[in-house]
Every structure is written in structure tokens, then in C-alpha cells.
Design a protein around this motif. Structure first.
Motif, PDB file in Angstrom:
ATOM      1  N   VAL A  46     -12.006 -35.478-117.263  1.00  0.00           N
ATOM      2  CA  VAL A  46     -12.719 -35.825-118.493  1.00  0.00           C
ATOM      3  C   VAL A  46     -11.938 -36.952-119.152  1.00  0.00           C
ATOM      4  N   LEU A  47     -12.543 -38.112-119.243  1.00  0.00           N
ATOM      5  CA  LEU A  47     -11.925 -39.270-119.890  1.00  0.00           C
ATOM      6  C   LEU A  47     -12.698 -39.540-121.170  1.00  0.00           C
ATOM      7  N   GLY A  48     -12.202 -39.013-122.267  1.00  0.00           N
ATOM      8  CA  GLY A  48     -12.930 -39.135-123.528  1.00  0.00           C
ATOM      9  C   GLY A  48     -13.440 -37.788-123.980  1.00  0.00           C
ATOM     10  N   GLU A  50      -6.733 -42.367-126.801  1.00  0.00           N
ATOM     11  CA  GLU A  50      -7.480 -41.940-125.624  1.00  0.00           C
ATOM     12  C   GLU A  50      -6.926 -40.611-125.117  1.00  0.00           C
ATOM     13  N   GLN A  51      -7.797 -39.829-124.486  1.00  0.00           N
ATOM     14  CA  GLN A  51      -7.378 -38.577-123.865  1.00  0.00           C
ATOM     15  C   GLN A  51      -7.831 -38.550-122.412  1.00  0.00           C
ATOM     16  N   TRP A  52      -6.927 -38.134-121.556  1.00  0.00           N
ATOM     17  CA  TRP A  52      -7.270 -37.820-120.182  1.00  0.00           C
ATOM     18  C   TRP A  52      -7.079 -36.322-120.003  1.00  0.00           C
ATOM     19  N   LEU A  53      -8.138 -35.645-119.625  1.00  0.00           N
ATOM     20  CA  LEU A  53      -8.114 -34.192-119.472  1.00  0.00           C
ATOM     21  C   LEU A  53      -8.529 -33.834-118.055  1.00  0.00           C
ATOM     22  N   SER A  94     -12.678 -21.147-115.265  1.00  0.00           N
ATOM     23  CA  SER A  94     -11.599 -22.093-115.554  1.00  0.00           C
ATOM     24  C   SER A  94     -10.281 -21.528-115.060  1.00  0.00           C
ATOM     25  N   ALA A  95      -9.576 -22.300-114.265  1.00  0.00           N
ATOM     26  CA  ALA A  95      -8.281 -21.869-113.745  1.00  0.00           C
ATOM     27  C   ALA A  95      -7.119 -22.463-114.543  1.00  0.00           C
ATOM     28  N   GLY A  96      -7.341 -23.598-115.178  1.00  0.00           N
ATOM     29  CA  GLY A  96      -6.273 -24.217-115.937  1.00  0.00           C
ATOM     30  C   GLY A  96      -6.660 -25.595-116.426  1.00  0.00           C
ATOM     31  N   PHE A  97      -5.747 -26.209-117.163  1.00  0.00           N
ATOM     32  CA  PHE A  97      -5.989 -27.567-117.662  1.00  0.00           C
ATOM     33  C   PHE A  97      -4.666 -28.263-117.890  1.00  0.00           C
ATOM     34  N   THR A  98      -4.722 -29.572-117.958  1.00  0.00           N
ATOM     35  CA  THR A  98      -3.638 -30.391-118.475  1.00  0.00           C
ATOM     36  C   THR A  98      -4.261 -31.617-119.106  1.00  0.00           C
TER      37      THR A  98
END
Length: 348
Positions: free
Chosen positions: A186-188, A238-241, A252-256
Motif C-alpha cells: 500500500v503506497l499512500g 509518504e507512507q509505504w505499508l 492478516s498475518a502482520g504488517f510493517t
């Protein structure tokens, strides 16, 4: 509500609204922030003025701010911000951000600013005062100790030098690709079809160590996340997710995620990283974090460091970061003090 703390001779404490400050006051506030940043991170270049200005001008109804500044000869030499969380969690806490220019310390300015901010909090609206200190600024630690605050959570601030990162290792980690999982970039803003996955992943943050903090679980809702996205965009960040999702179940297993301002590529801020316990032991954390590093290396060659903060007792995440090449930069502490004790100190 008032306090009895005296204001040092030659200074005045005034309530301010920096979101609507005129250009002259904002220019002086930026100069104060530059002085504070130079003390805490002397190795960094100064932030551009427009980045600092946006930090004050962009506000949120979910995080209401009350602000005071200490003035001498018409210019600010210190400030305090009291933040009330109105997002549905931890509303019993008031976060206090206090700073005094190094050349104007040990004169009672910090105490007068603290008294102004604390004195404005109604007794029935909060129970605890919370603040951060860094080992880079011993004066802040000394002030917290004089207040009688107790350390609630010890944090390690670490950084990864992207110019010296082990690229071979990052390619290996990025190819872990555990069976049965996929990564969603997810970019944005988060698209609707991934929003529930994002909320589920973010809630894993509540499993991270809190040590002695008297803190509730954070509430993650569409309102809070969309508000974060709005403020981020208004500040031109900006966010990179990355979301790790289990195939078939779509769980969902995880995120950073990382957040950065393209105008200041020197530092990339690591937001959060978490893997659900049901999906741990598969290398998902390494997989996600290496993917981000490789994307930064390919698309932002001017980036300098990734910086992150972890609880000192969060051994699994510290191990991953150390393996990547993160090294300790400094240490921070979150302090807490009952509101009644804070007010008693302010009245002395």
C-alpha cells in the motif's frame, strides 16, 4: 485554573495557537526547534522550515493540543504542548512535550511552562501525565526526576545505515516467501478492499511490551486511520505499508510500514512492525522488512537511515533489527506521573 508558580523575571508565559501563528512567530518557533534538534540529533542536517511548520499547522480533532510558549524580548525560548487523546483510548492520559532552549535553562522556565500546561487540565478529565526523554538531552531526564515521575517504558532508538546495509542478506530475506502467504503493498491511502486487513494487523501493536506503563490498548478504527492518512498527506509525508496476508483465509498475518518526507530523505521513520502469534516462526517479519529496505535502495538511493524505536524488552523484534544491521543510536524513556502529583509540584 491557575497555579502559584512564579514566572522568572524577564520572561512571560503566554498561551499560543501555533496552528494559526503568524509568519513571524512561526519563523521564531522554527528557529527554536532547530536549536532543540541540533542538541538531540547533532549528526543530522536541520529539517527544512516548511516541514517543521506543517508539524504545528496541521491538526486533528482526535488529538487536541493546548500550547504555551515562554517569551523574552518578544521571541520564544521555550514551549509546552499538552495533548489530549480523543480517539477512544487512553483518554485518562495527557501527553506533555516540553522544551527550553539550552541557553535559557536553569532559570525556572521549564517549571513555569509545565505549571501553565498542567494547571489548565481539569481535575476530572485526566489521571496521568506522560512525557518522553532522551539520553541525548540529560536536562530533560533531570526535570522528569525532579517532578517525581516514574519510568514506565524504556525504549531503544536504533538506526540502519542504508549506505552500508548488507544487500546480499536483504535479498535473501526478501525471498523468504513463506508458503501460503502473500504481501500486499500500500503506497499512500489504504484501499477499501484491504482496510479490514490493515485494522486487524495494526491491532497487533497492542501485544508489544508496555512494561510499567498504565496504558490501555489503542483503538484502531476507520476514523483514526483515515485521520492519520489525512494529516500525513497535509504534511506532505509518504507512507509505504506492507500487509502480510494468508492465502485462502485472507487473514492478516502482520504488517510493517515506513513514513518519510521526500524533502528530508536523510531519515526514514519505521512506523510499526508486528506479526500475529498464529503466524510467527515463518520468517514473515524478516520478509516484510527486507522488502521495504530493497524498495528504498532501488527507489530512494538518497535515503540515509531507517530509524526505529523498540521497547527494551521486545527481544524478538530487537533480534530481527540487529540481524538487519540496526545499531543502537540512543535511548528514550516514557515517564508517567499522577495528575494530582503534577499539580502539587506546579503549586510549590
Amino acid at each position: 485554573m491557575t497555579t502559584h508558580t512564579a514566572v522568572p523575571a524577564g520572561y512571560a508565559i503566554e498561551r499560543v495557537d501555533l496552528a494559526s501563528a503568524n509568519d513571524d512567530l512561526m519563523r521564531q518557533v522554527v528557529e527554536l526547534e532547530h536549536a532543540m534538534h541540533a542538541e538531540a540529533q547533532p549528526e543530522d542536517p536541520p529539517y527544512p522550515a516548511e516541514i517543521i511548520e506543517a508539524r504545528f499547522r496541521v491538526t486533528s480533532q482526535l488529538w487536541q493540543r493546548s500550547q504555551w510558549a515562554a517569551f523574552t524580548d518578544g521571541r520564544p525560548v521555550g514551549r509546552v504542548t499538552v495533548v489530549q487523546n480523543r480517539s477512544g483510548s487512553n483518554e485518562h492520559i495527557r501527553d506533555v512535550d516540553l522544551s527550553v532552549h539550552p541557553e535559557h535553562r536553569r532559570r525556572g522556565i521549564g517549571r513555569a511552562l509545565f505549571a501553565a500546561g498542567i494547571g489548565a487540565i481539569p481535575d476530572d478529565e485526566a489521571k496521568l501525565v506522560e512525557g518522553w526523554t532522551t539520553t541525548r538531552v540529560p536536562a530533560g531526564i533531570a526535570f522528569a526526576e525532579r517532578l517525581g515521575s516514574k519510568k514506565g517504558l524504556h525504549m531503544r532508538a536504533s538506526q540502519l545505515d542504508l549506505r552500508a546495509v548488507d544487500r546480499v542478506l536483504m535479498r535473501q530475506w526478501a525471498s523468504i516467501d513463506p508458503e501460503g502467504y502473500r504481501l500486499e503493498w500500500v503506497l499512500g491511502d489504504i484501499p477499501e478492499h484491504l482496510f479490514e486487513n490493515a485494522l486487524e494487523a495494526f491491532r497487533a501493536i497492542n501485544r508489544m511490551p508496555r512494561e510499567d506503563l498504565e496504558m490501555e490498548d489503542f483503538v484502531f478504527s476507520e476514523e483514526t486511520v483515515r485521520d492519520w492518512e489525512r494529516t500525513r498527506k497535509e504534511r506532505k509525508q509518504e507512507q509505504w505499508l506492507i500487509l502480510a496476508v494468508q492465502n485462502g483465509t485472507n487473514a492478516s498475518a502482520g504488517f510493517t510500514n515506513v513514513v518519510f518526507d521526500p524533502r528530508y530523505p536523510h531519515v526514514i521513520h519505521q512506523g510499526g512492525t508486528a506479526v500475529d502469534p498464529a503466524h510467527q516462526g515463518k520468517g514473515i517479519g524478516k520478509w516484510m522488512k527486507a522488502q521495504v529496505v530493497n524498495k528504498l535502495l532501488a527507489e530512494m538511493p538518497q535515503a540515509g537511515f531507517i530509524r526505529t524505536e523498540n521497547a527494551g524488552t521486545n527481544a524478538p523484534m530487537l533480534a530481527i533489527n540487529h540481524g538487519m544491521g540496526f545499531r543502537l543510536a540512543w535511548e528514550n524513556d516514557i515517564w508517567q506521573l499522577p495528575l494530582a502529583d503534577a499539580k502539587a509540584y506546579a503549586r510549590r
